[in-house]
Scaffold this motif. Structure first.
Motif, PDB file in Angstrom:
ATOM      1  N   HIS A 151      31.287  25.497  37.122  1.00  0.00           N
ATOM      2  CA  HIS A 151      32.368  26.230  36.459  1.00  0.00           C
ATOM      3  C   HIS A 151      33.391  26.772  37.439  1.00  0.00           C
ATOM      4  CE1 HIS A 151      30.092  29.733  37.808  1.00  0.00           C
ATOM      5  NE2 HIS A 151      31.154  30.448  37.567  1.00  0.00           N
ATOM      6  N   ARG A 152      33.026  26.952  38.715  1.00  0.00           N
ATOM      7  CA  ARG A 152      33.944  27.504  39.694  1.00  0.00           C
ATOM      8  C   ARG A 152      34.153  26.480  40.802  1.00  0.00           C
ATOM      9  NH1 ARG A 152      36.122  32.736  40.493  1.00  0.00           N
ATOM     10  NH2 ARG A 152      37.702  32.492  42.099  1.00  0.00           N
ATOM     11  N   SER A 256      41.311  28.270  39.213  1.00  0.00           N
ATOM     12  CA  SER A 256      39.924  28.457  39.654  1.00  0.00           C
ATOM     13  C   SER A 256      39.773  28.252  41.146  1.00  0.00           C
ATOM     14  CB  SER A 256      38.995  27.503  38.900  1.00  0.00           C
ATOM     15  OG  SER A 256      39.056  26.192  39.420  1.00  0.00           O
ATOM     16  N   TYR A 316      42.403  34.203  37.344  1.00  0.00           N
ATOM     17  CA  TYR A 316      41.284  33.399  36.856  1.00  0.00           C
ATOM     18  C   TYR A 316      40.090  34.294  36.512  1.00  0.00           C
ATOM     19  CZ  TYR A 316      37.719  29.758  36.571  1.00  0.00           C
ATOM     20  OH  TYR A 316      36.705  28.939  36.134  1.00  0.00           O
ATOM     21  N   ASN A 317      39.776  35.221  37.399  1.00  0.00           N
ATOM     22  CA  ASN A 317      38.619  36.080  37.183  1.00  0.00           C
ATOM     23  C   ASN A 317      38.758  36.941  35.931  1.00  0.00           C
ATOM     24  OD1 ASN A 317      37.312  35.137  39.468  1.00  0.00           O
ATOM     25  ND2 ASN A 317      38.094  36.764  40.788  1.00  0.00           N
ATOM     26  N   SER A 321      38.589  32.458  33.531  1.00  0.00           N
ATOM     27  CA  SER A 321      37.250  31.942  33.802  1.00  0.00           C
ATOM     28  C   SER A 321      36.508  31.767  32.487  1.00  0.00           C
ATOM     29  CB  SER A 321      36.487  32.902  34.711  1.00  0.00           C
ATOM     30  OG  SER A 321      36.127  34.071  33.991  1.00  0.00           O
TER      31      SER A 321
END
Length: 335
Positions: A151-152, A256, A316-317, A321
């Motif tokens: 995912h990251r 990301s 993103y965070n 995300s």
């Protein structure tokens, strides 16, 4: 806590949001279950991820178009989230139900191919009466997700003089194609001026007439792993609305990786829009000159690029995300 996911979903496109559910609520609490979704039927082009949290029903519509296509899913859901959201295209009767959702890309949630195939078979057996396409297609999506990154995406060292861009030349998508052509040509102009080194081009998606744009066409692209390494190395990344003006996979992928993102204006709306000069850098339009000026500005300003990189990571965070997308969707809508 009861959290059920529709086993009929397109796992390749739903993987991002499924990862978010697992991160937010715990993997052990997320279950594929057919019972809550008995009214929902899927064709090969049904772009929906449906899930239930404590009896509250959610749909995430990740179709490329900003038009509304799935009335049966809208009626079923308590909250219907649209990735490519444009308020003017939301029918009046659905204004209170349809909300914005963060954009996605495919991630790996089941790494080993054999395990992915097993999951596919089990979920197909659970939901086969509601799936109007072949088992082969259903399984292929599980195999494709197993080849994706986690995912990251990793953030590797950046070459401040290097730009990489490889993308698709989409049939019938003139504005998207023109923006991408203009970006490549702008970079090649700046390469001739000695400001950067450019690598990349466009790959036609079908037999197309490429007369007049031979200078931007590639005969083949890089494999996925090499593509990611080159993107991570690139001093900046280019985004433009993609197929049917959608938020393509590239945009959240770039965020990301904490990239400095140069973008033409969006067509569709995100839950919280990025801010010019903070976490994205917009050019005024997709003309070659506007893009040329934007690339030149960023390549000459290391401090601004660093600011955009840090801003992209923060955005993103907090917004894009998998965990943030699900949190924003469920916390704002009563779950």
């Amino acid at each position: 806590m009861t959290l059920f996911v529709d086993p009929a979903c397109n796992i390749l496109y739903s993987s991002f949001y499924l990862q978010g559910l697992r991160q937010l609520y715990g993997k052990r609490n997320v279950h594929f279950c057919n019972f809550p979704f008995r009214r929902l039927h899927y064709g090969i082009d049904t772009h929906i991820f449906a899930f239930v949290i404590n009896n509250r029903k959610y749909c995430i519509d990740f179709a490329d178009s900003n038009k509304v296509f799935y009335p049966g899913f809208i009626e079923w859901a308590d909250v219907y989230a649209k990735v490519n959201y444009l308020q003017s295209n939301v029918p009046t009767q659905y204004q209170s139900k349809i909300v914005r959702c963060g954009c996605n890309f495919a991630v790996c949630i089941i790494k080993h191919r054999a395990v992915a195939v097993l999951y596919a078979l089990l979920n197909y057996l659970k939901a086969h009466s509601r799936i109007d396409f072949s088992l082969k297609t259903f399984i292929s999506r599980y195999i494709m997700q197993s080849k994706r990154c986690t995912h990251r995406l990793l953030q590797n060292s950046v070459d401040s003089h290097y730009i990489f861009f490889v993308s698709t030349l989409w049939k019938g998508q003139d504005e998207c194609n023109r923006a991408r052509i203009n970006f490549i040509r702008a970079c090649k102009r700046l390469q001739k001026e000695g400001l950067l080194y450019f690598e990349g081009g466009l790959i036609p998606d079908a037999e197309q007439n490429t007369e007049g744009i031979e200078d931007v066409i590639l005969s083949q692209g890089a494999d996925y792993a090499q593509y990611l390494r080159n993107v991570q190395r690139s001093a900046l990344c280019f985004n433009t609305p993609a197929y049917f003006g959608c938020h393509g996979w590239k945009l959240p992928e770039y965020f990301s990786m904490g990239k400095a993102i140069l973008s033409t204006p969006f067509i569709n709306e995100l839950p919280i829009p990025p801010t010019h000069g903070e976490n994205i850098f917009y050019v005024r339009d997709y003309s070659e000159q506007a893009i040329y000026e934007g690339v030149r500005t960023l390549m000459l300003d290391n401090e601004l690029r660093t600011k955009l990189e840090q801003g992209a990571t923060n955005y993103y965070n907090t917004v894009l995300s998998p965990k943030a997308c699900i949190y924003l969707l469920t916390s704002l809508n009563g779950s």
